[in-house]
Design a protein around this motif. Structure first.
Motif, PDB file in Angstrom:
ATOM      1  N   SER A 658       0.602  -1.305   0.034  1.00 57.16           N
ATOM      2  CA  SER A 658       0.166   0.372   0.049  1.00 57.16           C
ATOM      3  C   SER A 658       1.043   0.928   0.339  1.00 57.16           C
ATOM      4  CB  SER A 658      -0.963  -0.018   0.957  1.00 57.16           C
ATOM      5  OG  SER A 658      -1.699   1.101   1.326  1.00 57.16           O
ATOM      6  N   GLU A 659       1.684   1.308   0.591  1.00 55.44           N
ATOM      7  CA  GLU A 659       2.846   2.200   1.082  1.00 55.44           C
ATOM      8  C   GLU A 659       3.848   2.585  -0.327  1.00 55.44           C
ATOM      9  OE1 GLU A 659       2.356   5.300   3.533  1.00 55.44           O
ATOM     10  OE2 GLU A 659       0.977   3.672   3.782  1.00 55.44           O
ATOM     11  N   LYS A 662       1.021   4.348  -2.779  1.00 57.01           N
ATOM     12  CA  LYS A 662       1.239   5.841  -2.876  1.00 57.01           C
ATOM     13  C   LYS A 662       2.222   6.108  -3.331  1.00 57.01           C
ATOM     14  CE  LYS A 662      -2.026   4.934   1.362  1.00 57.01           C
ATOM     15  NZ  LYS A 662      -1.794   5.221   2.604  1.00 57.01           N
ATOM     16  N   ASN A 665       2.023   6.028  -7.443  1.00 55.83           N
ATOM     17  CA  ASN A 665       1.019   6.887  -7.743  1.00 55.83           C
ATOM     18  C   ASN A 665       0.888   8.122  -6.902  1.00 55.83           C
ATOM     19  OD1 ASN A 665      -0.306   4.968  -9.896  1.00 55.83           O
ATOM     20  ND2 ASN A 665       0.589   4.073  -7.891  1.00 55.83           N
ATOM     21  N   GLN A 666       2.053   8.714  -6.737  1.00 58.97           N
ATOM     22  CA  GLN A 666       1.860   9.882  -5.945  1.00 58.97           C
ATOM     23  C   GLN A 666       2.056  11.279  -6.969  1.00 58.97           C
ATOM     24  OE1 GLN A 666       6.244  11.894  -5.444  1.00 58.97           O
ATOM     25  NE2 GLN A 666       7.248   9.789  -5.205  1.00 58.97           N
ATOM     26  N   GLY A 673      -6.078   4.957  -2.970  1.00 61.03           N
ATOM     27  CA  GLY A 673      -5.577   3.444  -2.175  1.00 61.03           C
ATOM     28  C   GLY A 673      -5.614   2.596  -3.299  1.00 61.03           C
TER      29      GLY A 673
END
Length: 951
Positions: A658-659, A662, A665-666, A673
């Motif tokens: 997940s992190e 992120k 895909n910032q 999410g």
């Protein structure tokens, strides 16, 4: 057959006189026993063609280990891949890969409490492969070399497998297993074993295990495939008869799961737990004995029908507006011990709701016990069982070999009957109608017990969540006994899913493609229907419908409000009927129809049979024209999803994914999410998602439908004209678009910290935009397979640093052209940096020198092997035909893959390695939280451990 809630393969006999008869063995299987006690099962089966599936089943597992051998049954399984008489050291995997057998994907094994089973599919496209497969079986059975060097090298691999089992589930399991396996040897013999044994055992200890238990009278060889049965039988007799049993063989003991008067309760929590669950077990009073007579088999069928009806009731609750749990089921069947069966229930629930879920499960059991079932329920359950059995019977000549071998393995290990599908089907037709409500009601009463019960509740440990006490759990049983329950109320059944209407649709144009074997109709409403008649299965039709656009053409703001709602839309049902109504209507029919809205397209996919094609088309029509709007159904879906997903971030591996997503895909405002959190649900607009769906499914003229299978053209044409040609058409076309958002590229090193256990995960990625090149795309894919071979050889076999791992590469063509290549593997945090360097070094070798020709040849043989199987698969053809519509690729690619693979050279792979893998590397590593060095490292693992590679 397997007694754990199987919906098919149960047989019966028609007359009471026949009840005492024994269940016959399938006459198409040659079964024999060698003088040394080794058993064999041989069957000719031509699906897939020119292929054979082998199994070596050993009636010995971790339950037979001495105290100083804990974990060595499983370790022994590993050692059979690390040196045998005819395949020293790691030559076995190397040889099998050279003939097209992929390690982990094809070649594998597992160790359980009571058994060890080796699995080997072998292509028969080359002379000598059959003999080679038999030689492997012989070596696995009797000729492991078990050298000190290889044993000591494999310790690290097995310890890495043990490491994979560490975490919240393992910590809770350690606490509840002593109650679940009360006073049983099984509690002390989990297959993964004990860390100190695996680290420190002397090689002679595992040699003793091998000597004691790898012996002919505890073994069976199973051979099913495109073979000559008599020839294979002779080879087995010639090659396996010479092996002897020990002069004083150890007794192969059996172990029990003892009964007990008290109800045992385990309530366990962990801060890192991701799910909340409840489980009950009510152990049978008597020991389990396999079905031998027809009468016993019939009784198993009655039990199956009874639990099927109970599960149908539970499914209605799950699909209700206020579901008591996300998932719940009951069954009567096997436990950890072969000698004990039990009535068992399970539910996955919202955190803090375990006690209520247990109460609901027990109430439904009590309701059935008090009031029994209805005739409608019984008829429905019978039709479900018969429909599944009929499908298997209709496809009896097109059953894959890998399905058949598992049945014969169970016959050897568990004495499960194997009469064959023809006998099963005919006897079911005669016995099934005679099952009465009195019989099924009596079964439920006998299953439910007041003693020998075990209750297990697990969930996350949180300050704001209070778990029930043992007293509260025990009190639930008394509360349910005294509850003022009402008999089950039967719901009204659907008479017509779609109101009868006369279609005015016509076929405007017909096109055929002799090379692909397809026919395409353009209908009067603009829709296109492409179908391919096949004989791959005797009773299977798969289908998909696709319109281009998907969520790519939804504005950013609307997409963020709807992306998590699309999967909930079908929960509302169609044409005023609920999901439960539909489920009951479809009971006894082989129909699966699923609408979806994806990134680049929307559509419907499914599967059916000739008999049920009309119902499938009806349901497809209903999803196009009559999707219900039901906020209550959406809210129920949201609650169930939240119950499953809310605590996933506690899982270190998911947190890492997940992190890192992120980070990657910032720059993309459409990425909010991997899963919906509470704030995302609060921002979700169900009505807007529904309106988007209605708009996308209002124009059949933008859709192309694909059907593949044993299609009767005349019947199919009528159904197409009735239900597809009549669909509304808005007259406008859409296609997908590139949103313009891109993932991060460049050189980065990221470290994420989560979890207390000494577990790490490494991901090395190269990606970016590039003009699409078909040859490069294939070469990158091949490079991923070759790099997997090198990663396993170096990081697993040479350095003993990982259990599984691998690489993959490729290119995407739409919505924009890009390449991607990645290597990933789990490992110990103390080795993460070193193994990352080793993986990059292996990759650099591919860049500098290119792959070895032998490794490229292994990839090619594996692809040839898979491709031959795929070309006889309906789903493969359906996806291949639809691919052209989506990305504009050559529609004949499906026929040319093998030639393109054959043309690949070492230089092609080296060229793409140089072109794409020399810049833009992103390395992401999961590390445990600070202080992990002091974490307890002792571990165990659930009951079945598989050796091989996890890609």
């Amino acid at each position: 057959m397997n007694k754990i809630i199987s919906s098919f393969a149960i047989i019966f006999l028609m007359s009471a006189q026949s009840f005492a008869q024994n269940i016959p063995a399938d006459p198409s299987v040659k079964i024999g026993t060698l003088p040394n006690g080794m058993k064999y099962y041989i069957k000719k089966n031509t699906l897939p063609e020119k292929k054979v599936d082998f199994r070596l089943a050993i009636n010995a597992g971790s339950i037979l280990e001495d105290e100083n051998q804990r974990g060595l049954a499983h370790f022994m399984e590993h050692m059979n891949f690390n040196g045998t008489k005819n395949f020293p050291d790691n030559k076995l995997v190397d040889f099998l890969q050279s003939i097209g057998v992929k390690f982990g994907q094809h070649l594998n094994a597992y160790t359980s409490f009571d058994e060890t089973v080796y699995m080997l599919p072998v292509p028969l496209d080359k002379p000598g492969n059959l003999d080679a497969g038999l030689k492997v079986m012989e070596d696995w059975a009797f000729n492991a070399t078990l050298s000190d060097e290889q044993i000591n090298k494999e310790r690290g691999v097995v310890l890495e497998e043990l490491r994979l089992g560490l975490g919240a589930d393992k910590r809770m399991e350690d606490k509840y297993l002593p109650k679940l396996l009360y006073k049983s040897q099984y509690a002390e013999r989990l297959p993964i074993g004990k860390k100190e044994v695996l680290q420190n055992f002397k090689p002679d200890v595992i040699r003793k295990f091998h000597q004691d238990w790898y012996r002919p009278d505890l073994m069976a060889i199973v051979v099913v495939g495109d073979i000559n049965v008599d020839e294979v039988e002779k080879k087995i007799k010639d090659n396996f008869s010479k092996y002897k049993n020990p002069s004083k063989p150890r007794e192969r003991k059996t172990f029990d799961l003892p009964n007990h008067k008290e109800t045992l309760v385990a309530i366990e929590t962990d801060p890192d737990a991701t799910n909340s669950m409840v489980q009950f077990i009510m152990k049978d009073a008597e020991a389990y004995t396999p079905d031998v007579t027809v009468e016993q088999y019939n009784q198993s069928m009655v039990e199956n029908i009874a639990t099927t009806m109970l599960n149908n009731r539970l499914r209605e609750l799950i699909n209700s507006a206020n579901p008591p749990f996300t998932y719940g089921s009951v069954y009567h069947g096997g436990t950890y011990a072969r000698s004990k069966e039990a009535f068992q229930g399970f539910a996955m629930v919202k955190e803090g709701n375990q006690l209520n879920a247990l109460k609901v499960l027990l109430e439904e059991v009590e309701r059935a016990k008090r009031f029994g079932f209805t005739q409608t329920e019984l008829d429905r359950a019978k039709s479900q069982v018969m429909s599944n059995l009929e499908r298997s019977y209709n496809n009896r000549s097109k059953t894959e070999s890998d399905m058949l071998v598992e049945e014969y393995v169970r016959n050897f290990l568990e004495q499960e009957p194997m009469p064959g599908i023809a006998w099963e089907y005919e006897d079911a037709k005669s016995f099934l109608p005679s099952i009465s409500l009195a019989q099924t009601n009596d079964v439920i009463k006998k299953m439910v017990r007041d003693d020998s019960r075990v209750i297990v509740l697990t969930g996350p440990k949180k300050d704001n969540v209070t778990m029930p006490t043992e007293a509260m759990v025990l009190n639930t049983f008394e509360t349910v006994k005294m509850a003022d329950l009402k008999p089950y109320e039967e719901k009204a059944t659907i008479k017509n899913l779609v109101k009868p209407f006369k279609s005015e649709g016509k076929i405007a144009k017909t096109e055929t493609d002799a090379k692909l074997g397809t026919t395409t109709w353009t209908l009067s409403n603009g829709a296109k229907v492409t179908f391919k008649k096949t004989d791959f299965k005797d009773d299977e039709i798969v289908f998909t419908a696709r319109s281009l656009g998907g969520n790519s053409i939804i504005p950013d703001a609307d997409f963020n409000k709807t992306q998590f709602a699309f999967s909930a839309l079908s929960e509302a049902g169609v044409n005023g009927f609920s999901k439960s109504d539909l489920t009951n209507y479809l009971a006894g029919k082989q129909v699966s129809v699923n609408p979806s809205i994806g990134p680049l397209s929307e559509g419907i996919s499914g599967k059916t049979t000739q008999k049920d094609l009309g119902t499938a088309m009806e349901l497809m029509y209903a999803y196009f024209t009559g999707l219900n709007y039901d906020p209550a159904a959406f809210n129920a879906y949201k609650e169930k999803q939240s119950a499953m997903l809310n605590n996933l971030m506690s899982n270190p591996q998911f947190y890492f994914s997940s992190e890192h997503a992120k980070f990657m895909n910032q720059k993309n405002p459409r990425f909010i999410g991997l899963i919906p959190m509470e704030k995302d649900w609060a921002n979700t607009d169900y009505k807007k998602a529904y309106d988007i769906y209605k708009e996308k499914f209002a124009n059949a003229g933008n859709y192309q439908f694909y059907f593949v299978g044993n299609i009767d053209e005349a019947t199919f044409k009528n159904e197409v004209l009735q239900y597809i040609a009549s669909l509304p058409s808005a007259g406008k076309t859409t296609t997908f678009k590139d949103t313009g958002y891109r993932q991060v590229t460049g050189d980065y090193t990221k470290v994420y910290k989560k979890g207390k256990d000494p577990k790490s995960l490494v991901s090395i990625t190269y990606s970016g935009e590039t003009p699409y090149d078909e040859k490069d795309a294939l070469a990158l894919s091949a490079l991923g397979e070759v790099a997997t071979i090198k990663v396993i050889e170096k990081l697993r076999e040479d350095e003993s640093g990982i259990y599984g791992g691998g690489a993959r590469g490729g290119m995407t063509k739409i919505p924009y052209s890009a390449y991607n290549f990645s290597i990933s593997f789990p490992c110990g945090p103390e080795n993460a940096e070193k193994l990352t360097k080793s993986a990059i070094t292996e990759l650099q070798k591919l860049i500098d020198k290119g792959p070895d020709q032998k490794d490229l040849d292994k990839y090619k043989e594996g692809e040839y092997n898979d491709n031959k199987t795929h070309l006889k698969d309906n789903m493969f053809w359906m996806n291949g035909l639809a691919k052209n519509q989506l990305d504009g690729s050559d529609k004949y690619d499906i026929l040319n893959h093998q030639e393109k693979v054959k043309a690949l050279t070492v230089k092609d792979l080296q060229d793409v390695a140089k072109k794409y893998l020399t810049k833009g590397r992103i390395t992401a590593t999961l590390m445990p939280e600070d202080g992990w060095e002091n974490a307890k490292k002792e571990g165990t693992q659930p009951a079945i451990i598989k050796a091989g590679v996890s890609n």
